[in-house]
Design a protein around this motif. Structure first.
Motif, PDB file in Angstrom:
ATOM      1  N   PRO A 128       0.836  -1.206   0.000  1.00 59.03           N
ATOM      2  CA  PRO A 128       0.000   0.000   0.000  1.00 59.03           C
ATOM      3  C   PRO A 128       0.869   1.253   0.000  1.00 59.03           C
ATOM      4  O   PRO A 128       1.997   1.234   0.523  1.00 59.03           O
ATOM      5  CB  PRO A 128      -0.795  -0.125   1.306  1.00 59.03           C
ATOM      6  CG  PRO A 128      -0.767  -1.579   1.643  1.00 59.03           C
ATOM      7  CD  PRO A 128       0.550  -2.090   1.140  1.00 59.03           C
ATOM      8  N   PRO A 129       0.380   2.336  -0.587  1.00 58.41           N
ATOM      9  CA  PRO A 129       1.210   3.552  -0.695  1.00 58.41           C
ATOM     10  C   PRO A 129       1.812   4.019   0.630  1.00 58.41           C
ATOM     11  O   PRO A 129       2.983   4.417   0.669  1.00 58.41           O
ATOM     12  CB  PRO A 129       0.228   4.581  -1.261  1.00 58.41           C
ATOM     13  CG  PRO A 129      -0.754   3.771  -2.041  1.00 58.41           C
ATOM     14  CD  PRO A 129      -0.923   2.497  -1.276  1.00 58.41           C
ATOM     15  N   PHE A 172       8.549   2.591   4.314  1.00 51.59           N
ATOM     16  CA  PHE A 172       9.760   1.796   4.147  1.00 51.59           C
ATOM     17  C   PHE A 172      10.835   2.591   3.409  1.00 51.59           C
ATOM     18  O   PHE A 172      11.989   2.646   3.845  1.00 51.59           O
ATOM     19  CB  PHE A 172       9.452   0.504   3.390  1.00 51.59           C
ATOM     20  CG  PHE A 172      10.678  -0.306   3.071  1.00 51.59           C
ATOM     21  CD1 PHE A 172      11.300  -1.057   4.062  1.00 51.59           C
ATOM     22  CD2 PHE A 172      11.221  -0.302   1.795  1.00 51.59           C
ATOM     23  CE1 PHE A 172      12.441  -1.783   3.790  1.00 51.59           C
ATOM     24  CE2 PHE A 172      12.366  -1.030   1.512  1.00 51.59           C
ATOM     25  CZ  PHE A 172      12.978  -1.779   2.503  1.00 51.59           C
ATOM     26  N   LEU A 173      10.462   3.205   2.294  1.00 56.71           N
ATOM     27  CA  LEU A 173      11.455   3.960   1.541  1.00 56.71           C
ATOM     28  C   LEU A 173      11.998   5.127   2.357  1.00 56.71           C
ATOM     29  O   LEU A 173      13.178   5.476   2.253  1.00 56.71           O
ATOM     30  CB  LEU A 173      10.849   4.469   0.229  1.00 56.71           C
ATOM     31  CG  LEU A 173      10.533   3.396  -0.821  1.00 56.71           C
ATOM     32  CD1 LEU A 173       9.802   4.020  -2.007  1.00 56.71           C
ATOM     33  CD2 LEU A 173      11.792   2.684  -1.278  1.00 56.71           C
ATOM     34  N   GLY A 174      11.138   5.710   3.192  1.00 58.81           N
ATOM     35  CA  GLY A 174      11.590   6.820   4.019  1.00 58.81           C
ATOM     36  C   GLY A 174      12.617   6.432   5.054  1.00 58.81           C
ATOM     37  O   GLY A 174      13.369   7.285   5.535  1.00 58.81           O
TER      38      GLY A 174
END
Length: 209
Positions: free
Chosen positions: A173-174, A180-182
């Motif tokens: 989900p966005p 996670f990417l953050g």
């Protein structure tokens, strides 16, 4: 302890990995039900799943549980929990091997084996999330956690990271994807955006399962 684990340990990568393991087993079950288990894309997805789980569990066994055990010395219930974590890992390995063999042989028991693996792994992940992560939050320091995550990064290497990062966010989900990417270093986010995710998608793991 001089720092507060409650304020310094971010388990986002751990939860994201667990979600990715669950997602891949759902995709495997779908592929089996649809008769696609022998396709190259499904086999490639399965091989990647096994690799990611192997790195995850061997790094826990070799670098995380011993550190938690050291910090939890003199706490019998917590030490028993760590024994459970290691025992649960050992119960998963034979099921992985059984699914592997059944996939190669296209055996009729494959659906039952996938269900057994899914249930066993999910029980373990939930046990870890409900009990082991709170223990780690209680006894580990930021430096302890950094040593564990650093060990995973060294094991993966840059080549492994180029698969691991887009694998984690595949279908997430966005909000989970952004979280996670953050948590990644900026260079990893840039590499994923420019190179890794596109390469990963072109591999077509699981064949759209």
């Amino acid at each position: 302890m001089t720092d507060s684990p409650q304020k310094t340990i971010d388990f986002t990568p751990m939860y994201a990995s667990h979600d990715a393991f669950r997602r891949d087993l759902e995709r495997l079950a779908t592929a089996v039900a649809e008769g696609r288990a022998g396709s190259p894309q499904v086999r490639a997805g399965w091989e990647n799943f096994k690799r990611q789980l192997h790195i995850h569990h061997t790094t826990e066994d070799g670098g995380l549980w011993p550190r938690v055990r050291e910090r939890a010395a003199g706490r019998p219930r917590d030490l028993a929990l760590l024994d459970d974590m290691e025992a649960e890992h050992s119960r998963i390995d034979p099921l992985l091997a059984a699914v592997d063999t059944a996939l190669a042989d296209r055996a009729s028991e494959l659906p039952d084996l996938v269900r057994a693996l899914t249930a066993t792994l999910d029980d373990h992940l939930k046990h870890e999330e409900d009990s082991a992560l709170p223990l780690m939050q209680d006894v580990l320091t930021a430096a302890d956690w950094a040593a564990f995550t650093g060990r995973i990064r060294r094991t993966q290497g840059l080549r492994g990271a180029s698969v691991f990062v887009p694998w984690i966010i595949d279908g997430a989900p966005p909000a989970d994807r952004a979280r996670f990417l953050g948590a990644l270093p900026p260079p990893a986010r840039i590499l994923n955006r420019l190179l890794w995710e596109g390469r990963y998608r072109r591999r077509g793991l699981w064949g759209g399962a």
